[in-house]
Design an enzyme around this catalytic site. Structure first.
Site, short mmCIF file in Angstrom:
data_model
loop_
_atom_site.label_atom_id
_atom_site.label_comp_id
_atom_site.label_asym_id
_atom_site.label_seq_id
_atom_site.Cartn_x
_atom_site.Cartn_y
_atom_site.Cartn_z
CB SER A 46 -0.84 0.07 1.37
OG SER A 46 -0.15 -0.31 2.30
CG ASP A 84 2.54 -6.68 0.94
OD1 ASP A 84 2.59 -7.95 0.96
OD2 ASP A 84 1.58 -5.84 1.00
CE LYS A 114 0.24 -8.41 3.32
NZ LYS A 114 -0.31 -8.45 2.00
CD GLU A 116 -2.00 -9.08 -2.61
OE1 GLU A 116 -2.50 -9.40 -3.90
OE2 GLU A 116 -1.88 -7.77 -2.16
CD GLU A 183 -7.25 -6.05 1.55
OE1 GLU A 183 -6.21 -6.50 1.85
OE2 GLU A 183 -7.70 -4.93 1.19
#
Ligand code: KIV
Length: 284
Positions: A46, A84, A114, A116, A183
């Site tokens: 982000s 991330d 991390k 996804e 999320e």
């Protein structure tokens, strides 16, 4: 403020005291997160949106993520630092994914990474874990899939996709992720996944029945003017406060109220007199 938070300590929080995770992208935000009592600092991709001004997370590069992660790590924070993995840093090949995760640790000072995605990420997760790098999973509304999802949409609203996400969660858990971010999913799905997996779950827009919560620093403190998603509760209004503070300073600069003698340095009177005599009387 207690011992350094480790991966086993995070794992041990399953079903216990709720985990507190927040994003941070630089030294001061890391220090704030640490002092406020975070358990985990996520150097989130982000970064792309809230710091670098990109429209999505797809534009941020691995080099940029590592640069910011290193600034966070230099704060030597008590919370666990998680880097991330940005889009395309773990999609091309398993070998590249391991090397890139390793760069996050070696150059960025991350203590875990991390990434996804669900079952299709298992080979990458296993290889990164085999390199002794702990992995945090991330399921549901995964922003790196914005184009494939056709926008930022809540995931798992129908039975079939919800079941698919439960299967993804089971697979990630079996592979050995130490923690799982959920999320943008219905609360009931997050609850079921939380009851299904042994790793603690951390929700963002996933309701209350999870093992912890995460929010983006700049959303939580309203450090921008963009629209906030419904799951964000702002606890401060830093953007407005900063604008008001700068405007007040500019007004003082304009009026001459800033700086005062206390905010300036003085010289001995004879030095001042000698200096002034060299330029003559001040003009009007
Ligand atoms: O990049 C990020 O900030 C994230 C969290 C919000 C989970 O992935």
């Amino acid at each position: 403020m207690g011992d350094k938070v480790t991966v086993p300590a995070v794992r041990a929080r399953k079903g216990g005291a709720r985990l507190r995770m927040v994003t941070a992208y630089d030294n001061p935000t890391a220090r704030i997160a640490d002092k406020a009592g975070a358990d985990i600092i996520l150097v989130g991709d982000s970064l792309a949106n809230v710091v670098l001004g990109h429209p999505t997370t797809l534009q941020v590069t691995l080099d940029e993520m590592i640069h910011h992660c290193a600034a966070v790590a230099r704060a030597r924070p008590r919370p666990l630092v998680v880097g991330d993995m940005p889009w395309l840093s773990y999609h091309v090949s398993v070998e590249e994914a391991v090397r890139n995760a390793g760069r996050f640790v070696q150059e960025g000072g991350a203590e875990a990474v991390k990434l996804e995605g669900g079952r299709k990420r298992i080979p990458v997760i296993e290889a990164v874990l085999a390199a002794e790098i702990p992995v945090m999973g991330h399921l549901g509304l995964t922003p790196q899939s914005v184009n494939a999802m056709g926008g930022y949409r809540v995931q798992g609203k129908d039975l079939e996709t919800a079941r698919g996400l439960v299967e993804d969660a089971r697979a990630l858990d079996a592979a050995g992720v130490f923690c799982l971010v959920l999320e943008g999913v219905p609360s009931v799905l997050a609850e079921v996944i939380t009851r299904t997996v042994s790793a603690p779950t951390i929700g963002i827009g996933a309701g209350a029945a999870v093992d912890g919560q995460v929010l983006v620093f700049h959303d939580l403190l309203r450090f921008h003017e963009e629209r906030l998603p419904r799951f964000v509760r702002p606890y401060a209004h830093l953007f407005d406060d900063a604008v008001a503070a700068l405007a007040a300073w500019f007004a003082d600069v304009e009026s001459g109220a800033f700086p005062t003698a206390e905010e300036s340095y003085s010289a001995a009177e004879e030095v001042a007199q000698a200096l002034r005599s060299e330029v003559g009387p001040s003009g009007g």
